[in-house]
Design a protein around this motif. Sequence first.
Motif, PDB file in Angstrom:
ATOM      1  N   SER A  39       5.683 132.530  96.216  1.00  0.00           N
ATOM      2  CA  SER A  39       7.100 132.240  96.405  1.00  0.00           C
ATOM      3  C   SER A  39       7.401 132.070  97.886  1.00  0.00           C
ATOM      4  O   SER A  39       6.742 132.664  98.743  1.00  0.00           O
ATOM      5  CB  SER A  39       8.001 133.324  95.807  1.00  0.00           C
ATOM      6  N   LEU A  40       8.404 131.230  98.161  1.00  0.00           N
ATOM      7  CA  LEU A  40       8.853 130.988  99.525  1.00  0.00           C
ATOM      8  C   LEU A  40      10.356 130.766  99.481  1.00  0.00           C
ATOM      9  O   LEU A  40      10.841 129.872  98.785  1.00  0.00           O
ATOM     10  CB  LEU A  40       8.154 129.766 100.117  1.00  0.00           C
ATOM     11  N   ASP A  49      19.450 130.090 102.227  1.00  0.00           N
ATOM     12  CA  ASP A  49      19.985 128.827 102.733  1.00  0.00           C
ATOM     13  C   ASP A  49      18.817 127.885 102.966  1.00  0.00           C
ATOM     14  O   ASP A  49      18.066 128.044 103.924  1.00  0.00           O
ATOM     15  CB  ASP A  49      20.752 129.057 104.041  1.00  0.00           C
ATOM     16  N   GLY A  50      18.662 126.943 102.054  1.00  0.00           N
ATOM     17  CA  GLY A  50      17.539 126.017 102.132  1.00  0.00           C
ATOM     18  C   GLY A  50      16.715 126.096 100.866  1.00  0.00           C
ATOM     19  O   GLY A  50      17.164 126.604  99.840  1.00  0.00           O
ATOM     20  N   PRO A  51      15.471 125.613 100.936  1.00  0.00           N
ATOM     21  CA  PRO A  51      14.641 125.570  99.735  1.00  0.00           C
ATOM     22  C   PRO A  51      14.213 126.951  99.252  1.00  0.00           C
ATOM     23  O   PRO A  51      14.034 127.873 100.052  1.00  0.00           O
ATOM     24  CB  PRO A  51      13.435 124.740 100.160  1.00  0.00           C
ATOM     25  N   ASP A  52      14.055 127.044  97.941  1.00  0.00           N
ATOM     26  CA  ASP A  52      13.541 128.241  97.281  1.00  0.00           C
ATOM     27  C   ASP A  52      12.513 127.750  96.280  1.00  0.00           C
ATOM     28  O   ASP A  52      12.852 126.958  95.391  1.00  0.00           O
ATOM     29  CB  ASP A  52      14.674 128.999  96.581  1.00  0.00           C
ATOM     30  N   LYS A  53      11.250 128.170  96.424  1.00  0.00           N
ATOM     31  CA  LYS A  53      10.177 127.678  95.549  1.00  0.00           C
ATOM     32  C   LYS A  53       9.321 128.828  95.047  1.00  0.00           C
ATOM     33  O   LYS A  53       9.123 129.819  95.750  1.00  0.00           O
ATOM     34  CB  LYS A  53       9.278 126.689  96.293  1.00  0.00           C
ATOM     35  N   LEU A  61       3.428 124.195  90.815  1.00  0.00           N
ATOM     36  CA  LEU A  61       4.836 124.535  91.019  1.00  0.00           C
ATOM     37  C   LEU A  61       5.454 125.122  89.761  1.00  0.00           C
ATOM     38  O   LEU A  61       5.293 124.580  88.663  1.00  0.00           O
ATOM     39  CB  LEU A  61       5.604 123.279  91.457  1.00  0.00           C
ATOM     40  N   ARG A  62       6.158 126.234  89.919  1.00  0.00           N
ATOM     41  CA  ARG A  62       6.842 126.903  88.810  1.00  0.00           C
ATOM     42  C   ARG A  62       8.339 126.596  88.818  1.00  0.00           C
ATOM     43  O   ARG A  62       8.931 126.346  87.782  1.00  0.00           O
ATOM     44  CB  ARG A  62       6.622 128.402  88.916  1.00  0.00           C
ATOM     45  N   SER A  63       8.971 126.651  90.009  1.00  0.00           N
ATOM     46  CA  SER A  63      10.401 126.357  90.088  1.00  0.00           C
ATOM     47  C   SER A  63      10.759 125.975  91.517  1.00  0.00           C
ATOM     48  O   SER A  63      10.061 126.333  92.469  1.00  0.00           O
ATOM     49  CB  SER A  63      11.241 127.560  89.655  1.00  0.00           C
ATOM     50  N   GLU A  64      11.870 125.229  91.636  1.00  0.00           N
ATOM     51  CA  GLU A  64      12.380 124.890  92.955  1.00  0.00           C
ATOM     52  C   GLU A  64      13.866 124.625  92.870  1.00  0.00           C
ATOM     53  O   GLU A  64      14.375 124.181  91.834  1.00  0.00           O
ATOM     54  CB  GLU A  64      11.660 123.684  93.556  1.00  0.00           C
ATOM     55  N   GLY A  65      14.550 124.926  93.966  1.00  0.00           N
ATOM     56  CA  GLY A  65      15.979 124.677  94.063  1.00  0.00           C
ATOM     57  C   GLY A  65      16.422 124.854  95.505  1.00  0.00           C
ATOM     58  O   GLY A  65      15.637 125.254  96.366  1.00  0.00           O
TER      59      GLY A  65
END
Length: 115
Positions: A39-40, A49-53, A61-65
């Motif tokens: 995770s990052l 604030d910004g990407p969440d992966k 890849l499992r999820s991103e937003g």
Amino acid sequence: MIRVNEDELDSEPYGPVLYQGARFTGEAEDRLPDGTLVSLTTYVNGLQDGPDKEWYNDGSLRSEGQFRQGVAVGVHRTWDPDGNLVREVEFSDGGRILRRRGFDTAGNVTWEDAG
């Protein structure tokens, strides 16, 4: 940009994320014991604030937003371990859910609703 292990951060429910007693700006990561990144998350002034992966243990890849000042914005996606898109949630600039959709393994929409 500073990057730290997420275990180094402090937070209270609904409060800012802190690093060494100050609101954190940078990236927080979580890794498996073998070093694989799972995770990052990006923070600015203690808020997401910004990407969440997130990734599966094999690196897929499992999820991103995206987040803006602690609020989910834009389209957030989730995939299954085989790489198939399983869900999308679309958020307004203010974090309100606009639409949710689910998908089958062929990529067809199986359900949809408005927020």
